[in-house]
Write a protein that holds these residues in place. Structure first.
Motif, PDB file in Angstrom:
ATOM      1  N   ALA A   1       0.852  -1.203   0.000  1.00 56.86           N
ATOM      2  CA  ALA A   1       0.000   0.000   0.000  1.00 56.86           C
ATOM      3  C   ALA A   1       0.880   1.242   0.000  1.00 56.86           C
ATOM      4  CB  ALA A   1      -0.923  -0.001   1.208  1.00 56.86           C
ATOM      5  N   TYR A   2       0.355   2.295  -0.631  1.00 56.83           N
ATOM      6  CA  TYR A   2       1.065   3.577  -0.637  1.00 56.83           C
ATOM      7  C   TYR A   2       0.841   4.259   0.707  1.00 56.83           C
ATOM      8  CZ  TYR A   2       2.521   8.282  -1.843  1.00 56.83           C
ATOM      9  OH  TYR A   2       3.160   9.500  -1.853  1.00 56.83           O
ATOM     10  N   VAL A   3       1.939   4.728   1.335  1.00 58.67           N
ATOM     11  CA  VAL A   3       1.849   5.373   2.648  1.00 58.67           C
ATOM     12  C   VAL A   3       2.787   6.573   2.686  1.00 58.67           C
ATOM     13  CG1 VAL A   3       1.267   3.221   3.849  1.00 58.67           C
ATOM     14  CG2 VAL A   3       3.661   3.916   3.635  1.00 58.67           C
ATOM     15  N   ILE A   4       2.468   7.485   3.601  1.00 62.81           N
ATOM     16  CA  ILE A   4       3.353   8.600   3.909  1.00 62.81           C
ATOM     17  C   ILE A   4       3.810   8.393   5.348  1.00 62.81           C
ATOM     18  CG2 ILE A   4       3.570  11.104   4.138  1.00 62.81           C
ATOM     19  CD1 ILE A   4       1.399  11.403   2.028  1.00 62.81           C
ATOM     20  N   ASP A   5       5.091   8.075   5.514  1.00 65.14           N
ATOM     21  CA  ASP A   5       5.638   7.763   6.826  1.00 65.14           C
ATOM     22  C   ASP A   5       6.609   8.864   7.227  1.00 65.14           C
ATOM     23  OD1 ASP A   5       6.552   6.619   9.140  1.00 65.14           O
ATOM     24  OD2 ASP A   5       7.686   5.019   8.168  1.00 65.14           O
TER      25      ASP A   5
ATOM     26  N   ILE B   1      11.088 -22.492  -6.779  1.00 60.59           N
ATOM     27  CA  ILE B   1      10.104 -21.592  -6.188  1.00 60.59           C
ATOM     28  C   ILE B   1       9.092 -22.438  -5.424  1.00 60.59           C
ATOM     29  CG2 ILE B   1       8.291 -19.921  -6.655  1.00 60.59           C
ATOM     30  CD1 ILE B   1       9.832 -19.052  -9.119  1.00 60.59           C
ATOM     31  N   VAL B   2       9.016 -22.262  -4.114  1.00 57.19           N
ATOM     32  CA  VAL B   2       8.106 -23.057  -3.290  1.00 57.19           C
ATOM     33  C   VAL B   2       6.969 -22.225  -2.707  1.00 57.19           C
ATOM     34  CG1 VAL B   2       9.876 -24.756  -2.716  1.00 57.19           C
ATOM     35  CG2 VAL B   2       9.601 -22.742  -1.271  1.00 57.19           C
ATOM     36  N   GLY B   3       6.975 -20.928  -2.930  1.00 58.84           N
ATOM     37  CA  GLY B   3       5.910 -20.067  -2.453  1.00 58.84           C
ATOM     38  C   GLY B   3       5.829 -18.797  -3.273  1.00 58.84           C
ATOM     39  N   VAL B   4       4.613 -18.280  -3.486  1.00 50.70           N
ATOM     40  CA  VAL B   4       4.407 -17.056  -4.267  1.00 50.70           C
ATOM     41  C   VAL B   4       3.350 -16.208  -3.569  1.00 50.70           C
ATOM     42  CG1 VAL B   4       3.669 -16.062  -6.456  1.00 50.70           C
ATOM     43  CG2 VAL B   4       4.994 -18.171  -6.448  1.00 50.70           C
ATOM     44  N   GLY B   5       3.649 -14.918  -3.443  1.00 47.05           N
ATOM     45  CA  GLY B   5       2.680 -13.969  -2.923  1.00 47.05           C
ATOM     46  C   GLY B   5       2.380 -12.896  -3.946  1.00 47.05           C
ATOM     47  N   GLY B   6       1.143 -12.488  -4.057  1.00 51.25           N
ATOM     48  CA  GLY B   6       0.747 -11.501  -5.049  1.00 51.25           C
ATOM     49  C   GLY B   6       0.163 -12.137  -6.290  1.00 51.25           C
ATOM     50  N   PRO B   7       0.000 -11.365  -7.354  1.00 49.43           N
ATOM     51  CA  PRO B   7       0.446  -9.968  -7.497  1.00 49.43           C
ATOM     52  C   PRO B   7      -0.441  -8.987  -6.732  1.00 49.43           C
ATOM     53  CG  PRO B   7      -0.754 -10.668  -9.444  1.00 49.43           C
ATOM     54  CD  PRO B   7      -0.648 -11.882  -8.581  1.00 49.43           C
ATOM     55  N   ASP B   8       0.189  -7.911  -6.270  1.00 51.36           N
ATOM     56  CA  ASP B   8      -0.515  -6.826  -5.594  1.00 51.36           C
ATOM     57  C   ASP B   8      -0.178  -5.529  -6.332  1.00 51.36           C
ATOM     58  OD1 ASP B   8      -2.050  -5.437  -3.867  1.00 51.36           O
ATOM     59  OD2 ASP B   8      -0.860  -5.820  -2.070  1.00 51.36           O
ATOM     60  N   VAL B   9      -1.224  -4.871  -6.856  1.00 47.21           N
ATOM     61  CA  VAL B   9      -1.028  -3.682  -7.689  1.00 47.21           C
ATOM     62  C   VAL B   9      -1.303  -2.429  -6.856  1.00 47.21           C
ATOM     63  CG1 VAL B   9      -1.729  -2.467  -9.781  1.00 47.21           C
ATOM     64  CG2 VAL B   9      -1.705  -4.983  -9.732  1.00 47.21           C
TER      65      VAL B   9
END
Length: 238
Positions: free
Chosen positions: A144-148, A218-226
């Protein structure tokens, strides 16, 4: 011993020596070249995704009477493992079989042998090798886009891999559809988060994370998250 009798005995011995190879060759079973076409594939029955099995089908031997076909299987061939008879199919039955006795992480080699009505081998198939790999684990990925404080960017976090073979994580991204690039890498016990500050307003960024085994699998995949980086318009001073 008379010379004529000695010559007779020697002549008989030589004649027997010449005949023995012919007799031996005549009694040995002939070598059968592959004359059966075998196909095997890993299949997943509908409604039972966790019950994979191997389905095989083959062509019939032409021009000779066949009593039955025998299907042989070797598990992890090349490691000195013996072959096992897994099916006998009569010649008048459909020439196929299903092998449910498989496990992930192993390879299987199949071959079909045709047996004639006299019990001799009259046909043999090509060997079919296939490997049943581990399922790729689905990893939770949240970006996620954040302002930190003074930083602006995309913060990504992902879940721990349950697969014991996962040794490292690699986070990649693709900006506006261009080829993806690797932006972060860590070990299995490293920090499973990354703050991507190399972003610009209006960009559409696709993130994916991979869990990698020691041998590179490759044993695990997360996403895709846009994530679409917002365009922030500063107020104009009056």
């Amino acid at each position: 011993m008379h010379r004529s009798r000695l010559l007779t005995i020697l002549g008989g011995s030589l004649l027997a020596a010449f005949l023995l190879p012919s007799v031996a060759l005549a009694s040995a079973p002939p070598t059968v070249e592959p004359n059966i076409k075998l196909h095997c594939a890993l299949v997943i029955p509908a409604g039972h995704p966790a019950r994979e099995r191997v389905a095989c089908g083959w062509t019939a031997v032409e021009g000779v009477d066949v009593r039955a076909y025998r299907v042989w299987k070797t598990v992890d061939a090349g490691l000195g493992r013996p072959r096992h008879l897994v099916a006998r199919v009569a010649a008048d039955k459909p020439l196929r079989m299903v092998d449910p006795h498989i496990r992930r992480g192993h390879s299987y080699t199949y071959r079909v042998v045709a047996i004639g009505t006299d019990g001799s081998r009259v046909g043999v198939s090509n060997r079919v090798w296939l490997r049943v790999g581990w399922k790729v684990e689905k990893l939770g990925l949240n970006c996620a886009y954040v302002i930190d404080n003074a930083r602006e960017g995309v913060a990504c976090h992902w879940a721990k891999a349950d697969r014991p073979g996962a040794k490292r994580f690699v986070l990649v991204r693709s900006v506006d559809g261009v080829p993806r690039e690797r932006i972060y890498r860590t070990g299995e016990h490293g920090r499973r988060s990354y703050f991507d500050t190399d972003v610009a307003a209006g960009q559409s960024i696709t993130y994916k994370v991979f869990a990698i085994a020691r041998d590179g699998r490759i044993v695990g995949v997360g996403g895709p998250d846009v994530v679409v980086v917002p365009t922030i318009v500063s107020p104009v001073a009056g």
